[in-house]
Design an enzyme around this catalytic site. Structure first.
Site, PDB file in Angstrom:
ATOM      1  N   ASP A 307      49.808  21.851  -6.049  1.00 45.58           N
ATOM      2  CA  ASP A 307      50.510  20.841  -5.270  1.00 45.58           C
ATOM      3  C   ASP A 307      51.318  19.998  -6.255  1.00 45.58           C
ATOM      4  O   ASP A 307      51.024  19.987  -7.452  1.00 45.58           O
ATOM      5  CB  ASP A 307      49.491  19.981  -4.509  1.00 45.58           C
ATOM      6  CG  ASP A 307      50.161  18.872  -3.723  1.00 45.58           C
ATOM      7  OD1 ASP A 307      51.143  19.149  -3.024  1.00 45.58           O
ATOM      8  OD2 ASP A 307      49.703  17.720  -3.838  1.00 45.58           O
ATOM      9  N   ASP A 505      45.187  17.441  -4.555  1.00 41.03           N
ATOM     10  CA  ASP A 505      44.424  16.193  -4.628  1.00 41.03           C
ATOM     11  C   ASP A 505      44.329  15.450  -3.311  1.00 41.03           C
ATOM     12  O   ASP A 505      43.429  14.644  -3.129  1.00 41.03           O
ATOM     13  CB  ASP A 505      45.055  15.253  -5.662  1.00 41.03           C
ATOM     14  CG  ASP A 505      46.288  14.552  -5.120  1.00 41.03           C
ATOM     15  OD1 ASP A 505      47.129  15.241  -4.515  1.00 41.03           O
ATOM     16  OD2 ASP A 505      46.406  13.337  -5.307  1.00 41.03           O
ATOM     17  N   ASP A 509      45.611  18.557   1.449  1.00 35.89           N
ATOM     18  CA  ASP A 509      45.394  19.774   0.662  1.00 35.89           C
ATOM     19  C   ASP A 509      44.075  20.454   0.992  1.00 35.89           C
ATOM     20  O   ASP A 509      43.826  21.578   0.540  1.00 35.89           O
ATOM     21  CB  ASP A 509      45.411  19.454  -0.841  1.00 35.89           C
ATOM     22  CG  ASP A 509      46.792  19.052  -1.331  1.00 35.89           C
ATOM     23  OD1 ASP A 509      47.773  19.609  -0.811  1.00 35.89           O
ATOM     24  OD2 ASP A 509      46.878  18.180  -2.213  1.00 35.89           O
TER      25      ASP A 509
END
Length: 636
Positions: A307, A505, A509
């Site tokens: 990410d 994080d 996610d």
């Protein structure tokens, strides 16, 4: 503890019997040495028979049956000393396994053992000691020097120093300032301080870590299950070789020699000890790997998906540049702007106020504040009118002064520019952006060196911002403007090609982390859902620990495989040599004891190395995270 005591007692009986028998043989004692050796072997054989029977009742085949057959055959064939040595080998091997497991799990157990239990709550003017479980959000708590923080909260005092090693793995004390979030399980390394609880104990950081640790110790790796199944083949294979040796030589002692040098210990002990050691090694560096299955899966990964926000970048707006008019002091501008921003609830305002406090700047309360939604703020600070916001709000249609950069030199797209005017004159330009983590490039480069041959970035941000962040990184593909569902689809597509890990994080996610072969959560800032969905949780706010986790997993897997292959190879060679009559039973038992000890000691190497990034890199990461700014146009 009970198993350790039993194994220690059995070893003591076998060893005492071996010594007593040797003395009886050489000193012509009236009690025959063979009888002493047999008597010392029988208790161990009985204990082993009970263990095998217990395994059978639960549907498992006891592969230690080889040792039982060897002990019984030794007594029956008139080689009781060999049986006693096998008894010592069995008891000693179990004792060494108990020690190895205890040492490897020590760091994980210590987390649970040091759970905060007492809190000092302020009730009016009094201070009352209560159970940590009784703390609720909003309580004002006092933490004395050397005490653990019982719950998560927000600092009320100006500045404190905390030892966060148990939570993050960072060995050096960290300084926190008023308003900073504090995590339970950290230790007050300075004077007593006050903070306000933001969560109950069961919902705090430390309780979550303990729950994940307990879950980590219940998982069994596919590699270990495979070793268990393969060990089952060793029993009939050993009996076959022993039978052939007896049949071809017409000497039952050769069959006995084959039995005593054959053992499944390299399979039974090496894999679990190695994997537990790897999990323990990672925990010391602030990386929680949830069990043997997770560390094995991490060792097999070939694709890494990251990410962007909060993973490759710092996860929030940071002041990356401050340009001031000639003769204007940057710190004074920061003080004035932060004072004005205290009246706003915008996330950028919080960042500027926190940065000013970290720098020790004395903030004052603004007056006559007017907020223009989406444009900026206006108010009186120290008797002077201050405007901070967009170009249209601050300058209107006027031209930009020459010292202001028309385009922010931020190193990334997506930067936000704030202009500042003091008493109607433009005096400063602040540039804020979600900056790339200082250790991001090194992390991805190390992953390449560890065999990760495909790296992707999947983000919900726009394509231009994502491309700008990826431009300076060794990334193979970028997928922007992805919803959580589209992230899951991207992961499934990569999983079809090769083992894939996802590193993220945020709360959004969590589905992607659960969908990947291995999910890695950057859990230092909270994000409980993503941490619970992940197989690996990074407890320190450094993305380089992702590469460290992969390195530990790779090394652990290699050591486990090496221990099994070398141990079984040596046992196989010894079986063949014993079958031809070159190794007598007693020597064979001693030889196998040495092989078992060597295998376990080799597996324990997972408790050490590899190392994290150097201290200098960590220092740079820490200083960058504090919000360093670039000053231009005036005196820094």
């Amino acid at each position: 503890m009970a198993a350790l005591t039993i194994h220690l007692g059995l070893l003591a009986v076998a060893f005492a019997g071996a010594v007593a028998g040797l003395l009886a043989q050489h000193l012509d004692w009236p009690l025959p040495a063979a009888l002493i050796w047999s008597a010392a072997t029988i208790p161990v054989a009985l204990a082993l028979a009970v263990a095998i029977l217990r395994d059978l009742l639960t549907g498992r085949v006891g592969v230690d049956a080889i040792a039982l057959v060897a002990m019984v055959a030794s007594i029956a064939l008139g080689e009781p000393l060999a049986g006693t040595v096998v008894a010592m080998m069995y008891a000693g091997g179990n004792l060494l396994e108990d020690y190895a497991r205890g040492r490897a799990e020590r760091e994980l157990r210590s987390l649970r053992d040091r759970t905060p239990r007492i809190a000092h709550r302020r009730e009016g003017e009094a201070l009352v000691d209560i159970e940590a479980e009784a703390v609720v959000a909003g309580d004002e708590l006092l933490v004395r020097a050397g005490e653990l923080l019982p719950v998560d909260g927000e600092l009320l005092d100006a500045r404190v120093k905390l030892d966060e090693s148990a939570v993050s793995g960072e060995p050096l004390p960290e300084t926190r300032v008023k308003g900073d979030p504090l995590r339970s399980g950290t230790v007050n390394a300075g004077e007593a301080f006050r903070y306000r609880a933001s969560a109950a104990a069961r919902e705090s950081t430390y309780a979550g870590i303990v729950r994940m640790v307990e879950a980590a110790q219940t998982a069994k790796a596919p590699f270990i299950r495979m070793a268990d199944r393969f060990a089952l083949l060793l029993l009939p294979g050993t009996l076959l070789v022993a039978g052939l040796a007896w049949w071809l030589s017409d000497d039952p002692v050769r069959a006995l020699a084959v039995l005593v040098v054959a053992t499944p210990c390299p399979l039974i002990l090496a894999a679990p000890v190695a994997f537990i050691g790897g999990v323990s090694r990672a925990a010391r560096s602030g990386v929680l790997i949830k069990g043997s299955a997770a560390i094995e899966g991490l060792g097999r990964v070939r694709t890494a998906i990251f990410d962007k926000t909060g993973t490759l970048t710092e996860g929030g707006a940071r002041l990356i540049a401050l340009h001031v008019a000639p003769g204007v002091a940057p710190d004074e501008i920061l003080r004035l702007v932060a004072s004005l921003e205290q009246a706003s609830h915008h996330v950028l305002a919080e960042t500027l106020v926190a940065l000013a406090r970290q720098r020790g700047l004395a903030l004052v309360q603004p007056t006559q504040v007017r907020e223009y939604r989406g444009s900026g703020l206006e108010g009186i600070v120290d008797g002077r009118r201050l405007i901070a916001g967009s170009r249209r709000l601050v300058l209107g249609e006027a031209l930009l002064p020459g010292w202001i950069l028309p385009e922010p030199a931020s190193g990334s797209t997506g930067a936000l520019t704030i202009l500042v005017a003091l008493d109607g004159e433009p005096v400063a330009q602040l540039v804020m952006a979600d900056a790339l983590r200082p250790d991001a490039l090194g992390t991805l480069a190390r992953l390449r060196g560890l065999g990760i041959d495909r790296i992707l970035m999947v983000t919900g941000d726009d394509a231009q911002t994502a491309a700008a962040i990826a431009a300076g990184l060794p990334i193979d593909a970028v997928r922007a403007q992805c919803s959580p569902a589209e992230k899951v689809q991207a992961i499934r597509a990569e999983k079809a090609r090769q083992p894939t890990m996802m590193v993220g994080d945020g709360l959004n996610d969590a589905p992607a982390l659960a969908a990947a072969d291995i999910g890695v959560a950057m859990g230092a800032r909270g994000a409980t859902a993503s941490s619970e969905a992940a197989d690996v949780v990074i407890l320190v706010d450094r993305v380089e620990r992702v590469a460290l986790a992969v390195a530990i997993a790779r090394r652990t897997h290699a050591i486990a495989r090496q221990s099994i292959v070398v141990g079984l190879g040596l046992s196989g060679i010894a079986m063949i040599v014993a079958g031809f009559g070159y190794i007598p039973p007693v020597a064979g038992a001693l030889l196998q004891q040495g092989i078992d000890i060597a295998v376990i000691l080799n597996a324990l190497r997972t408790l050490i190395g590899p190392e994290a990034a150097g201290r200098s890199g960590q220092a740079r990461a820490r200083s960058g995270g504090d919000g360093e700014i670039e000053a231009a146009g005036g005196t820094p």
